[in-house]
Design a protein around this motif. Sequence first.
Motif, PDB file in Angstrom:
ATOM      1  N   GLY A  42       6.773 -42.057  -6.464  1.00  0.00           N
ATOM      2  CA  GLY A  42       5.938 -42.015  -5.273  1.00  0.00           C
ATOM      3  C   GLY A  42       4.537 -42.527  -5.492  1.00  0.00           C
ATOM      4  O   GLY A  42       3.817 -42.795  -4.517  1.00  0.00           O
ATOM      5  N   ASP A  43       4.116 -42.672  -6.749  1.00  0.00           N
ATOM      6  CA  ASP A  43       2.784 -43.219  -6.998  1.00  0.00           C
ATOM      7  C   ASP A  43       2.652 -44.646  -6.471  1.00  0.00           C
ATOM      8  O   ASP A  43       1.555 -45.056  -6.068  1.00  0.00           O
ATOM      9  N   ALA A  44       3.753 -45.405  -6.490  1.00  0.00           N
ATOM     10  CA  ALA A  44       3.705 -46.766  -5.940  1.00  0.00           C
ATOM     11  C   ALA A  44       3.415 -46.730  -4.450  1.00  0.00           C
ATOM     12  O   ALA A  44       2.649 -47.552  -3.925  1.00  0.00           O
ATOM     13  N   LEU A  45       4.010 -45.795  -3.727  1.00  0.00           N
ATOM     14  CA  LEU A  45       3.737 -45.654  -2.297  1.00  0.00           C
ATOM     15  C   LEU A  45       2.298 -45.241  -2.047  1.00  0.00           C
ATOM     16  O   LEU A  45       1.629 -45.768  -1.148  1.00  0.00           O
ATOM     17  N   ALA A  46       1.800 -44.309  -2.850  1.00  0.00           N
ATOM     18  CA  ALA A  46       0.412 -43.870  -2.686  1.00  0.00           C
ATOM     19  C   ALA A  46      -0.559 -45.018  -2.939  1.00  0.00           C
ATOM     20  O   ALA A  46      -1.525 -45.204  -2.185  1.00  0.00           O
ATOM     21  N   ARG A  48       9.113 -41.816   5.215  1.00  0.00           N
ATOM     22  CA  ARG A  48       8.622 -40.566   5.806  1.00  0.00           C
ATOM     23  C   ARG A  48       9.143 -39.309   5.098  1.00  0.00           C
ATOM     24  O   ARG A  48       8.451 -38.282   5.149  1.00  0.00           O
ATOM     25  N   PRO A  49      10.338 -39.281   4.427  1.00  0.00           N
ATOM     26  CA  PRO A  49      10.713 -38.041   3.720  1.00  0.00           C
ATOM     27  C   PRO A  49       9.783 -37.673   2.581  1.00  0.00           C
ATOM     28  O   PRO A  49       9.765 -36.506   2.155  1.00  0.00           O
ATOM     29  N   LEU A  50       9.002 -38.632   2.076  1.00  0.00           N
ATOM     30  CA  LEU A  50       8.105 -38.370   0.951  1.00  0.00           C
ATOM     31  C   LEU A  50       6.676 -38.082   1.396  1.00  0.00           C
ATOM     32  O   LEU A  50       5.793 -37.916   0.541  1.00  0.00           O
ATOM     33  N   LEU A  51       6.424 -38.049   2.697  1.00  0.00           N
ATOM     34  CA  LEU A  51       5.083 -37.844   3.229  1.00  0.00           C
ATOM     35  C   LEU A  51       5.046 -36.567   4.047  1.00  0.00           C
ATOM     36  O   LEU A  51       6.080 -36.073   4.517  1.00  0.00           O
ATOM     37  N   THR A 110       5.056 -34.420   6.999  1.00  0.00           N
ATOM     38  CA  THR A 110       5.722 -34.751   8.261  1.00  0.00           C
ATOM     39  C   THR A 110       4.761 -34.719   9.440  1.00  0.00           C
ATOM     40  O   THR A 110       4.717 -35.666  10.253  1.00  0.00           O
ATOM     41  N   ASP A 111       3.986 -33.657   9.563  1.00  0.00           N
ATOM     42  CA  ASP A 111       3.083 -33.530  10.713  1.00  0.00           C
ATOM     43  C   ASP A 111       2.040 -34.642  10.724  1.00  0.00           C
ATOM     44  O   ASP A 111       1.735 -35.227  11.780  1.00  0.00           O
ATOM     45  N   TRP A 112       1.493 -34.946   9.549  1.00  0.00           N
ATOM     46  CA  TRP A 112       0.464 -35.987   9.487  1.00  0.00           C
ATOM     47  C   TRP A 112       1.040 -37.351   9.812  1.00  0.00           C
ATOM     48  O   TRP A 112       0.458 -38.101  10.621  1.00  0.00           O
ATOM     49  N   SER A 113       2.174 -37.736   9.225  1.00  0.00           N
ATOM     50  CA  SER A 113       2.745 -39.061   9.443  1.00  0.00           C
ATOM     51  C   SER A 113       3.240 -39.236  10.875  1.00  0.00           C
ATOM     52  O   SER A 113       3.064 -40.303  11.476  1.00  0.00           O
ATOM     53  N   GLU A 114       3.838 -38.185  11.451  1.00  0.00           N
ATOM     54  CA  GLU A 114       4.325 -38.290  12.826  1.00  0.00           C
ATOM     55  C   GLU A 114       3.185 -38.352  13.828  1.00  0.00           C
ATOM     56  O   GLU A 114       3.362 -38.860  14.948  1.00  0.00           O
ATOM     57  N   ALA A 115       2.011 -37.864  13.448  1.00  0.00           N
ATOM     58  CA  ALA A 115       0.865 -37.909  14.356  1.00  0.00           C
ATOM     59  C   ALA A 115       0.152 -39.257  14.306  1.00  0.00           C
ATOM     60  O   ALA A 115      -0.306 -39.767  15.342  1.00  0.00           O
ATOM     61  N   ILE A 116       0.064 -39.871  13.137  1.00  0.00           N
ATOM     62  CA  ILE A 116      -0.723 -41.097  13.015  1.00  0.00           C
ATOM     63  C   ILE A 116       0.103 -42.351  13.256  1.00  0.00           C
ATOM     64  O   ILE A 116      -0.422 -43.388  13.673  1.00  0.00           O
ATOM     65  N   ARG A 117       1.388 -42.289  13.042  1.00  0.00           N
ATOM     66  CA  ARG A 117       2.199 -43.499  13.185  1.00  0.00           C
ATOM     67  C   ARG A 117       2.211 -44.045  14.608  1.00  0.00           C
ATOM     68  O   ARG A 117       2.042 -45.262  14.806  1.00  0.00           O
ATOM     69  N   PRO A 118       2.377 -43.237  15.662  1.00  0.00           N
ATOM     70  CA  PRO A 118       2.292 -43.803  17.016  1.00  0.00           C
ATOM     71  C   PRO A 118       0.912 -44.368  17.340  1.00  0.00           C
ATOM     72  O   PRO A 118       0.792 -45.348  18.091  1.00  0.00           O
ATOM     73  N   THR A 147       4.439 -35.361  -0.293  1.00  0.00           N
ATOM     74  CA  THR A 147       5.111 -34.078  -0.496  1.00  0.00           C
ATOM     75  C   THR A 147       5.267 -33.807  -1.996  1.00  0.00           C
ATOM     76  O   THR A 147       5.182 -34.733  -2.821  1.00  0.00           O
ATOM     77  N   PRO A 148       5.513 -32.563  -2.394  1.00  0.00           N
ATOM     78  CA  PRO A 148       5.721 -32.291  -3.826  1.00  0.00           C
ATOM     79  C   PRO A 148       6.911 -33.034  -4.409  1.00  0.00           C
ATOM     80  O   PRO A 148       6.914 -33.374  -5.612  1.00  0.00           O
ATOM     81  N   ALA A 149       7.923 -33.338  -3.592  1.00  0.00           N
ATOM     82  CA  ALA A 149       9.092 -34.058  -4.106  1.00  0.00           C
ATOM     83  C   ALA A 149       8.799 -35.518  -4.397  1.00  0.00           C
ATOM     84  O   ALA A 149       9.593 -36.186  -5.077  1.00  0.00           O
ATOM     85  N   ALA A 150       7.684 -36.061  -3.883  1.00  0.00           N
ATOM     86  CA  ALA A 150       7.386 -37.475  -4.093  1.00  0.00           C
ATOM     87  C   ALA A 150       7.048 -37.790  -5.537  1.00  0.00           C
ATOM     88  O   ALA A 150       7.230 -38.923  -6.000  1.00  0.00           O
TER      89      ALA A 150
END
Length: 412
Positions: free
Chosen positions: A18-22, A75-78, A80-88, A260-263
């Motif tokens: 997940g560091d690559a995504l960050a 989105r499973p690695l981010l 959820t509330d933050w990504s779903e709010a900013i993406r639209p 997320t911690p799983a990332a």
Amino acid sequence: MAQQHLDPTDPTAGAVAGDALAGYLRAQATEFLRALRLHRETGGGTSNGSGESVDAARALRRSARRISASLHTFRPLLDTDWSEAIRPELAWLSGTLAMEHAYSARLERLLLALHRLSGATPLPTQTGTAGASGASRLTDTAASGRTDTATGSRTHAAAAGRAEATAASRANAAAGSRAAGAASLPPKAAPPAGPPAHPTPTAERGNLTVGAAKAGALLERQLTLARTRAHSTALQALGSSRFHAVADNIAVLASEVPLTPAAATGDLRPLAAAAEERLSDAVTALPLVTAGHPYNAEALIHGLSPDPAPHPQDAPWHQVRLLLRLHRYAREVLHGDDDLVDVRLLTAGQALNRHRDASEAAAAAAQAARTPRIAPATAYALGVLHADQRHEVEAARFAFQQSWQIQPAGRT
């Protein structure tokens, strides 16, 4: 040593954490803030501003699209509330900033097509300027001649009288000779009554040329008005509290990515492979057999119908274009700056962009043709323009089919 590029569909390739995504999201957020600062420094204009402001608006759209696409794919690695709010909100911003450029490009495309179809002179004002210059020279010469004539009229009055008498006698003799010759010639046959059996191509081109000027003026008036409204909407959007909230979230993203911690132990490759699989399924559902023909008569049925809804055949192709963009951005996340160009994806994306531009231009021509109380020649020119753009749509579909059927032989 050359770096090995990871294929998201290759199970033997190494995992991408997940560091690559960050890192990718932080880089895109930094680009967004840099473009926003440049946009404000250049006055905040778009098409009416300088070239730097246009580039800044384009960079804003580019960064917003990539951030939104990454939030959608991974989105499973981010959070959820933050990504779903900013993406639209990012999708709203990117679409709002893109409208003005879209109207400008559409108008240019339609006017060039009208010139090509009608065979009109691209710069007709040059002939008028030359004619005006020639008329000015003739006026000066005539004025000079009148001055010389007035000066010498008293000297040559008697000679002019003798010349007029001689010219009159010669004219009477010539008239008698023509009358005698006309009496000896057989009468001419009368031309056939009524129009010709088949209209000539010259007549059709003449009708198109007559209507092309009015059609171009109508399109320019409608699309210029739409572009002006889009410009005002973009300026209002960039000054609204909604945009400031988006900019604040992007500023936080530039320093801290809500993973997320799983990332930390997760792998990005399965999510990127899922994006590629969605693209493959959408391409499989396309009517590529129909696109393989040079002419699709069914695509013209909907054209100038009273229903102003979008063309029913275009929606699946637009969806494939969006999915192809998501796939490309997912590859950028996996490979970073070391990602090389996939010629197959690049060619397919260019064909789909042509498809989008031509379909929207055809819709604009059809909308202009529905304008009340337009001249028949104008409606005829708009109908020819609409058919021309629908043929461009079919050509783009054929080009996509040819490029996509080539097996991917690696990136160059």
